[in-house]
Scaffold this motif. Structure first.
Motif, PDB file in Angstrom:
ATOM      1  N   ILE A  20       1.090  -1.044   0.194  1.00  0.00           N
ATOM      2  CA  ILE A  20      -0.171  -0.101  -0.189  1.00  0.00           C
ATOM      3  C   ILE A  20       1.093   1.252  -0.089  1.00  0.00           C
ATOM      4  CG2 ILE A  20      -2.306   1.274   1.132  1.00  0.00           C
ATOM      5  CD1 ILE A  20      -2.759  -1.494   2.172  1.00  0.00           C
ATOM      6  N   PHE A  21       0.985   2.053  -1.086  1.00  0.00           N
ATOM      7  CA  PHE A  21       1.144   3.285  -1.145  1.00  0.00           C
ATOM      8  C   PHE A  21       0.477   4.661  -0.025  1.00  0.00           C
ATOM      9  CE2 PHE A  21       3.476   0.794  -3.940  1.00  0.00           C
ATOM     10  CZ  PHE A  21       4.387   0.962  -4.636  1.00  0.00           C
ATOM     11  N   ASN A  22       1.156   4.664   0.840  1.00  0.00           N
ATOM     12  CA  ASN A  22       0.228   5.544   1.605  1.00  0.00           C
ATOM     13  C   ASN A  22       0.100   6.963   1.292  1.00  0.00           C
ATOM     14  OD1 ASN A  22       1.390   2.795   4.092  1.00  0.00           O
ATOM     15  ND2 ASN A  22      -0.940   3.848   4.307  1.00  0.00           N
ATOM     16  N   GLY A  23       1.374   7.889   0.566  1.00  0.00           N
ATOM     17  CA  GLY A  23       1.145   8.451   0.894  1.00  0.00           C
ATOM     18  C   GLY A  23       1.027   9.491   1.968  1.00  0.00           C
ATOM     19  N   ALA A  24       1.052   9.333   2.885  1.00  0.00           N
ATOM     20  CA  ALA A  24       1.621  10.109   4.104  1.00  0.00           C
ATOM     21  C   ALA A  24       2.036  11.967   3.692  1.00  0.00           C
ATOM     22  CB  ALA A  24       2.294   9.715   5.384  1.00  0.00           C
ATOM     23  N   ARG A  69       8.099  16.830   5.222  1.00  0.00           N
ATOM     24  CA  ARG A  69       8.645  16.103   5.056  1.00  0.00           C
ATOM     25  C   ARG A  69      10.578  17.205   4.781  1.00  0.00           C
ATOM     26  NH1 ARG A  69       8.624  10.239   4.120  1.00  0.00           N
ATOM     27  NH2 ARG A  69      11.405  10.353   4.092  1.00  0.00           N
ATOM     28  N   ILE A  70      11.535  16.590   4.687  1.00  0.00           N
ATOM     29  CA  ILE A  70      13.187  17.851   4.301  1.00  0.00           C
ATOM     30  C   ILE A  70      13.196  17.484   2.719  1.00  0.00           C
ATOM     31  CG2 ILE A  70      15.220  18.590   5.353  1.00  0.00           C
ATOM     32  CD1 ILE A  70      14.053  17.701   7.754  1.00  0.00           C
ATOM     33  N   ASP A  71      13.676  17.256   1.656  1.00  0.00           N
ATOM     34  CA  ASP A  71      14.575  17.351   0.951  1.00  0.00           C
ATOM     35  C   ASP A  71      15.909  17.145   1.402  1.00  0.00           C
ATOM     36  OD1 ASP A  71      15.945  17.409  -1.352  1.00  0.00           O
ATOM     37  OD2 ASP A  71      14.737  19.283  -2.225  1.00  0.00           O
ATOM     38  N   PRO A 125       3.236   7.982   7.317  1.00  0.00           N
ATOM     39  CA  PRO A 125       3.245   8.960   8.531  1.00  0.00           C
ATOM     40  C   PRO A 125       4.362   9.031   9.602  1.00  0.00           C
ATOM     41  CG  PRO A 125       1.024   7.342   8.289  1.00  0.00           C
ATOM     42  CD  PRO A 125       2.054   6.639   7.614  1.00  0.00           C
ATOM     43  N   ASP A 126       5.178   8.241  10.317  1.00  0.00           N
ATOM     44  CA  ASP A 126       6.261   8.448  10.784  1.00  0.00           C
ATOM     45  C   ASP A 126       7.033   9.184  10.928  1.00  0.00           C
ATOM     46  OD1 ASP A 126       6.583   6.195   8.826  1.00  0.00           O
ATOM     47  OD2 ASP A 126       8.466   5.749  10.136  1.00  0.00           O
ATOM     48  N   LYS A 127       7.030   9.394   8.653  1.00  0.00           N
ATOM     49  CA  LYS A 127       8.195   9.634   9.036  1.00  0.00           C
ATOM     50  C   LYS A 127       7.745  11.830   8.645  1.00  0.00           C
ATOM     51  CE  LYS A 127      10.081   5.261   6.631  1.00  0.00           C
ATOM     52  NZ  LYS A 127      11.199   4.585   5.035  1.00  0.00           N
ATOM     53  N   ILE A 128       6.696  11.656   8.624  1.00  0.00           N
ATOM     54  CA  ILE A 128       6.738  13.049   8.973  1.00  0.00           C
ATOM     55  C   ILE A 128       7.143  14.014  10.023  1.00  0.00           C
ATOM     56  CG2 ILE A 128       4.396  14.840   9.111  1.00  0.00           C
ATOM     57  CD1 ILE A 128       4.961  13.334   6.533  1.00  0.00           C
ATOM     58  N   ASN A 129       7.778  15.497   8.981  1.00  0.00           N
ATOM     59  CA  ASN A 129       8.457  16.425  10.820  1.00  0.00           C
ATOM     60  C   ASN A 129       6.990  16.991  10.730  1.00  0.00           C
ATOM     61  OD1 ASN A 129      10.740  15.899   8.277  1.00  0.00           O
ATOM     62  ND2 ASN A 129      11.289  16.070  10.337  1.00  0.00           N
ATOM     63  N   TYR A 130       6.182  16.603  11.895  1.00  0.00           N
ATOM     64  CA  TYR A 130       4.954  17.631  12.443  1.00  0.00           C
ATOM     65  C   TYR A 130       5.228  18.644  12.865  1.00  0.00           C
ATOM     66  CZ  TYR A 130       2.604  13.200  11.600  1.00  0.00           C
ATOM     67  OH  TYR A 130       2.502  11.445  10.565  1.00  0.00           O
ATOM     68  N   ASP A 131       7.070  18.732  13.299  1.00  0.00           N
ATOM     69  CA  ASP A 131       7.378  20.403  13.498  1.00  0.00           C
ATOM     70  C   ASP A 131       6.765  21.032  12.576  1.00  0.00           C
ATOM     71  OD1 ASP A 131       9.202  19.032  13.321  1.00  0.00           O
ATOM     72  OD2 ASP A 131      10.718  20.400  14.003  1.00  0.00           O
ATOM     73  N   LEU A 132       7.410  20.828  11.402  1.00  0.00           N
ATOM     74  CA  LEU A 132       7.573  21.106   9.836  1.00  0.00           C
ATOM     75  C   LEU A 132       6.492  21.740   9.800  1.00  0.00           C
ATOM     76  CD1 LEU A 132      11.023  20.252   8.523  1.00  0.00           C
ATOM     77  CD2 LEU A 132      10.977  21.870  10.014  1.00  0.00           C
ATOM     78  N   LEU A 133       5.259  20.655   9.765  1.00  0.00           N
ATOM     79  CA  LEU A 133       4.165  20.538   8.973  1.00  0.00           C
ATOM     80  C   LEU A 133       2.910  21.855   9.413  1.00  0.00           C
ATOM     81  CD1 LEU A 133       2.180  19.279   7.178  1.00  0.00           C
ATOM     82  CD2 LEU A 133       1.722  17.173   8.320  1.00  0.00           C
ATOM     83  N   GLU A 134       3.757  21.734  11.173  1.00  0.00           N
ATOM     84  CA  GLU A 134       2.487  22.674  12.070  1.00  0.00           C
ATOM     85  C   GLU A 134       3.013  23.972  11.285  1.00  0.00           C
ATOM     86  OE1 GLU A 134       2.805  22.611  16.340  1.00  0.00           O
ATOM     87  OE2 GLU A 134       3.915  24.359  15.650  1.00  0.00           O
ATOM     88  N   ASN A 135       4.534  24.600  11.154  1.00  0.00           N
ATOM     89  CA  ASN A 135       4.731  26.154  10.753  1.00  0.00           C
ATOM     90  C   ASN A 135       4.985  26.832   9.722  1.00  0.00           C
ATOM     91  OD1 ASN A 135       6.310  25.736  13.127  1.00  0.00           O
ATOM     92  ND2 ASN A 135       8.481  25.907  12.443  1.00  0.00           N
ATOM     93  N   ARG A 136       4.859  25.307   8.899  1.00  0.00           N
ATOM     94  CA  ARG A 136       4.387  25.364   7.373  1.00  0.00           C
ATOM     95  C   ARG A 136       2.941  25.693   7.110  1.00  0.00           C
ATOM     96  NH1 ARG A 136       8.000  20.988   5.118  1.00  0.00           N
ATOM     97  NH2 ARG A 136      10.320  21.491   5.111  1.00  0.00           N
ATOM     98  N   SER A 137       1.977  24.987   7.688  1.00  0.00           N
ATOM     99  CA  SER A 137       0.622  25.276   7.467  1.00  0.00           C
ATOM    100  C   SER A 137      -0.019  26.327   8.644  1.00  0.00           C
ATOM    101  CB  SER A 137      -0.428  24.469   8.604  1.00  0.00           C
ATOM    102  OG  SER A 137      -0.378  22.630   7.481  1.00  0.00           O
TER     103      SER A 137
END
Length: 516
Positions: free
Chosen positions: A317-321, A393-395, A480-492
């Motif tokens: 399954i390609f979850n596409g987090a 994520r981070i490039d 989902p475990d590979k997401i940087n949630y602090d960055l996602l928060e800031n970007r949102s």
């Protein structure tokens, strides 16, 4: 009488000021976008239960129902009265049945040619064709000068012209331009012929043909193409017949085609029969709205794509987090922040539409349906589109502060939008805004590869928020475990503050540049 009117007027001014959100209010609303809530959403939305959210498949249906439920819970109504779903009619494009003969000699599908478009069923013949050399139409070089190709079959070949020093004429150096850069060459040369009114284009590239043909043939052996397309629009969107051919067929059409440089009308008889094979498929965009309090007929559209690529033959399954679960949950949190503000009496002056589009992975289909077929609000009244695609994520190629975001397109149509974006970031977030992929010469061409482009081509100013690709891009390991949630928060929060300014400023932003 006058005294009473003055008193009423003074009270109105006081109330108006009281209802105006302060900077502290806006910071509070933005701060409601939290890592925890983003994470809670994403662990559901990018779970195995959603089966990779492949367009039109059961997992995608679960995804749109999840989004609908969330907007209902937030109390944010649908754009279409009583229905959060904008139906997007799609077709599953199967391998067409095609026969082609040149001067009476038959050529074979997969062995000599393949079709690259979903065109209409038709049979036609021509006693002459137009050879347009490299098939380039550029300000530095055009093979179409003095050629009339309207309604005709055009034959072009791979490559591009070089000067005496061996440099490419278009780029001025050894670097390949879009006219000879693989897939870009296919679309660029097709579009040039289409723009000139050609009925069909045969593109001779022996090496590219072998690669594509082998892939298409193997796919056919495994059940055939499941490529999706939108229905053809009447008249305005007539599809060109587009074929990739080998050198043997190229030589039958144009003698010694690989070495022939001179463009010309050639006496060659071509008989062609094309039978389109399609199966309908239903999919949906999801659209919710917070109506503007002062300028409800002007709209800011925040978008992300709700689909991903499903599963593979191994059942993985390609979850596409990150792609684009991150953009999707970001939108839900941004919507909640705006709704919280509205409930406190600080609703946006302009309307905010939250548009989750389908079929991005299949060719930006959901957003193209919205802009080109059935815009739910007039595009002329759409102030801007803020598109969020992969922001968790981070490039790995990026060096420097991890608290960054790539911005693409903010300055393409509106200088003012770029300036507002910069100002809002400076005032509220201080994220590093990286414009690496905003470069006109970016070989990745990200500006053309997400849903904002369908708005931009219609002269709607856009910003594309993007973290770049990574090793898990389009793999079953995008979880989902590979997401940087602090960055996602800031970007949102950055998107929220930019949208807030666009929705609440006195005048709508000005479009001062032409769409490309």
């Amino acid at each position: 009488m006058k005294k009473s009117l003055l008193l009423i007027g003074a009270m109105t001014i006081v109330l108006s000021c009281k209802n105006e959100a302060t900077k502290e209010d806006v910071v509070t609303y933005g701060s409601s976008i939290t890592q925890k809530e983003l994470k809670d959403h994403l662990y559901v939305y990018a779970s195995d239960e959603f089966e990779g959210r492949d367009t039109g498949k059961p997992g995608q249906k679960k995804a749109v129902e999840y989004l609908k439920k969330e907007y209902e819970t937030l109390g944010i109504p649908s754009v279409i009265e009583g229905n959060y779903f904008q139906n997007v009619p799609l077709n599953i494009v199967k391998t067409p049945e095609v026969t082609i003969s040149v001067n009476g000699k038959a050529f074979s599908y997969f062995d000599d040619f393949i079709s690259l478009t979903a065109a209409a069923t038709e049979t036609f013949s021509a006693s002459e064709i137009v050879y347009a050399g490299y098939g380039i139409d550029d300000e530095k070089h055009s093979d179409y000068t003095d050629l009339d190709v309207k309604g005709k079959i055009v034959v072009v070949k791979t490559g591009e012209p070089k000067d005496k020093a061996g440099n490419n004429v278009i780029s001025g150096d050894k670097k390949a331009s879009k006219w000879s850069n693989g897939r870009q060459a296919l679309s660029s040369k097709r579009n040039a012929a289409k723009d000139k009114g050609a009925k069909a284009v045969f593109f001779m590239d022996d090496a590219l043909f072998q690669r594509y043909s082998n892939f298409y043939k193997k796919r056919e052996e495994n059940g055939g193409s499941n490529r999706l397309s939108l229905p053809k629009k009447k008249d305005a969107d007539a599809q060109i017949y587009h074929f990739l051919i080998n050198e043997k067929m190229g030589n039958a059409l144009v003698k010694n085609i690989a070495k022939s440089e001179k463009t010309a009308t050639v006496t060659t008889k071509v008989d062609l029969s094309y039978k389109s094979i399609m199966k309908p498929m239903a999919s949906e965009n999801v659209a919710a709205i917070i109506k503007g309090s002062e300028k409800p007929e002007e709209y800011i559209i925040i978008s992300s794509h709700l689909d991903h690529v499903g599963t593979n033959a191994k059942g993985e399954i390609f979850n596409g987090a990150d792609d684009d679960g991150s953009g999707t949950v970001s939108m839900l949190e941004i919507a909640e922040a705006f709704k919280t503000a509205a409930d406190k009496g600080h609703g946006p002056k302009r309307s905010i539409i939250f548009l989750h589009v389908t079929g991005e992975e299949k060719g930006l289909l959901g957003s193209r349906y919205y802009t080109d077929y059935d815009p739910l609000v007039p595009l002329a009244n759409t102030v801007a589109n803020l598109n969020i695609d992969m922001v968790g994520r981070i490039d790995p190629k990026r060096k420097g502060d991890r608290n960054y975001i790539y911005l693409i397109g903010a300055d393409k149509l509106s200088t003012e939008l770029h300036d507002i974006s910069e100002a809002m970031n400076k005032e509220f977030m201080n994220i590093e805004l990286d414009y690496t992929y905003n470069d006109e010469n970016d070989p990745n061409r990200f500006y053309y590869r997400s849903d904002h482009y369908n708005f931009a081509k219609n002269n709607v100013p856009i910003i594309f928020y993007f973290n770049g690709t990574h090793d898990d891009y389009h793999k079953h390991t995008d979880t989902p475990d590979k997401i940087n949630y602090d960055l996602l928060e800031n970007r949102s929060r950055l998107v929220f503050h930019t949208a807030w300014e666009l929705a609440n400023r006195e005048k709508r932003i000005v479009v001062d540049k032409a769409a490309k």
